[in-house]
Design an enzyme around this catalytic site. Structure first.
Site, short mmCIF file in Angstrom:
data_model
loop_
_atom_site.label_atom_id
_atom_site.label_comp_id
_atom_site.label_asym_id
_atom_site.label_seq_id
_atom_site.Cartn_x
_atom_site.Cartn_y
_atom_site.Cartn_z
N HIS A 32 0.86 -1.18 0.00
CA HIS A 32 0.00 0.00 0.00
C HIS A 32 0.90 1.23 0.00
CE1 HIS A 32 -2.80 3.00 1.64
NE2 HIS A 32 -3.80 2.18 1.32
N ASP A 38 3.13 -3.85 8.22
CA ASP A 38 1.88 -3.13 8.00
C ASP A 38 0.76 -4.11 8.28
OD1 ASP A 38 -0.45 -2.03 7.03
OD2 ASP A 38 0.37 -1.45 5.08
N GLN A 44 -4.50 -4.83 7.28
CA GLN A 44 -5.43 -5.84 6.78
C GLN A 44 -5.31 -7.17 7.52
OE1 GLN A 44 -7.75 -5.17 4.62
NE2 GLN A 44 -7.05 -3.16 3.95
N LYS A 49 -10.48 -0.20 10.55
CA LYS A 49 -10.64 -1.46 9.83
C LYS A 49 -10.97 -2.61 10.80
CE LYS A 49 -7.36 -0.04 6.23
NZ LYS A 49 -8.32 0.27 5.14
N CYS A 77 -4.59 2.29 -3.77
CA CYS A 77 -3.35 2.83 -3.19
C CYS A 77 -2.20 1.83 -3.34
CB CYS A 77 -3.54 3.20 -1.72
SG CYS A 77 -4.69 4.56 -1.47
#
Length: 412
Positions: free
Chosen positions: A123, A200, A203, A226, A366
């Site tokens: 991303h 990261d 997700q 999220k 993104c």
């Protein structure tokens, strides 16, 4: 809390509505998920009863607000199994956390000729900070490539990560391809070469159990929105010794120890990185979201989402003139599914699906370097969460078929 999805749906007001005179099938969860009533009520309760600034006052409301805020930090610590609450920094979101690492640890440690290694599926939040840092410092930015089926190429990672590498920054789960990266193995490789690894987790944390100590990541960032918290709150985890060694990210109130005319000293972690008034209500809401997720059970969430992928992915792949990106095997795919319909722009696809009540995302997500790698400018993306149902999946499949028929795709 009952493990029946229909009972979950009763907790989510936004899911119980109609759009364009159709039942809503909300499949844009990779962008943001919906909030349960319990999280919404936690915000109402805070503003109704405990609204005050934290760490500053000795009156009752200030003490209650501080207690709520710090209890939320402890909930995050336990949720990702950090060794100390001092390793949990509240941020604006995952992007903010990744920029914090680049602007502090990166600025302090990257020198000309050093290497920063990321993957091609990152991303932009985990790409641009490192791209710009490399340019500023005269370092080299290297990309780990993908295998033919869209997984991170671990063999290529072993080649790209060298003794010149100082930072490895990789997504835990792709927001486009639905793949889970071997983050623990990458951490081992990075540490063997003396590099730190940044994960990261935007997700990943909402969808699977995450244990930062087991992963052995040095930094790990994720967003609250999220995982059902309010927007504008996120978390950066960092190993305590690294957080103590790096400079503050911003300056102002709350992050100081002593301030004099010509010099200042900084507060201890985590407060050194939380300048000014933080999103206190957001942290309280994040704590409530963690309570809700714990009530559902992260193992149950993994099971539920895998059941949905097992159901919908083969049906989607079987539709003529539909291309699905990433692994074709449901066992290797999370609930994020990117696809295109031959001859249609993804924005037209998303608009057509919306007319059938199906909410999906369309664009480059993104992740433009990944789009270039895939040979497309954009994709449509359906993304599932535990509150989704097979009825939602069927609505998606039927809407895609109706869209193809409307545009005469594959009928000529």
């Amino acid at each position: 809390m009952d493990n029946n999805t229909n009972n979950y749906l009763a907790d989510f007001p936004a899911l119980n509505q109609r759009v364009n005179d159709e039942r809503l099938a909300y499949l844009d969860n990779a962008a943001t998920v919906q909030r349960p009533r319990q999280v919404i009520q936690a915000l109402v309760n805070f503003y109704d009863q405990d609204n005050a600034n934290v760490h500053r006052g000795v009156h009752t409301l200030a003490e209650r607000a501080t207690k709520d805020y710090e209890e939320a930090r402890k909930k995050v610590q336990k949720f990702i199994n950090a060794s100390s609450a001092n390793e949990i920094i509240f941020t604006k979101g995952c992007t903010d956390g990744l920029n914090l690492v680049a602007a502090t640890y990166g600025e302090q440690n990257i020198q000309p000729g050093d290497e920063i290694v990321i993957s091609i599926m990152e991303h932009h939040s985990n790409l641009i900070p490192w791209q710009q840092l490399a340019k500023e410092k005269g370092a080299t930015l290297k990309y780990i490539e993908l295998t033919p089926d869209g997984e991170l190429d671990l063999a290529d990672a072993k080649k790209k990560i060298t003794d010149k590498t100082k930072i490895v920054a990789v997504t835990h789960t792709s927001n486009v391809l639905g793949t889970v990266t071997p983050l623990k193995e990458l951490a081992t490789i990075a540490h063997q070469h003396g590099a730190v690894i940044v994960g990261d987790g935007a997700q990943a944390v909402p969808h699977m159990p995450v244990d930062v100590q087991d992963l052995d990541v040095d930094f790990y960032a994720f967003s609250g929105h999220k995982m059902m918290s309010p927007m504008g709150i996120g978390v950066l985890y960092g190993k305590e010794n690294l957080l103590r060694a790096i400079p503050p990210y911003q300056y102002g109130g709350e992050m100081i120890n002593d301030v004099h005319r010509d010099e200042s000293t900084w507060a201890d972690i985590p407060f050194k990185f939380e300048a000014g008034t933080q999103n206190i209500a957001g942290a309280v809401g994040l704590g409530a979201a963690i309570d809700y997720l714990n009530g559902v059970g992260m193992d149950r969430i993994v099971q539920k989402e895998q059941e949905l992928v097992n159901y919908v992915l083969p049906k989607l792949i079987a539709i003529p003139d539909v291309e699905v990106y990433g692994p074709q095997s449901p066992a290797k795919h999370t609930g994020v599914i990117a696809f295109n319909i031959k001859g249609l722009h993804p924005h037209d696809v998303a608009t057509a699906l919306d007319m059938d009540g199906v909410a999906v995302r369309a664009g480059h997500h993104c992740a433009q370097p990944l789009m270039e790698d895939l040979g497309v400018t954009a994709t449509a993306r359906a993304s599932f969460y535990f509150y989704n149902t097979k009825e939602d999946a069927d609505q998606l499949i039927n809407a895609i078929k109706e869209t193809k028929e409307f545009f005469n795709i594959g009928t000529i």
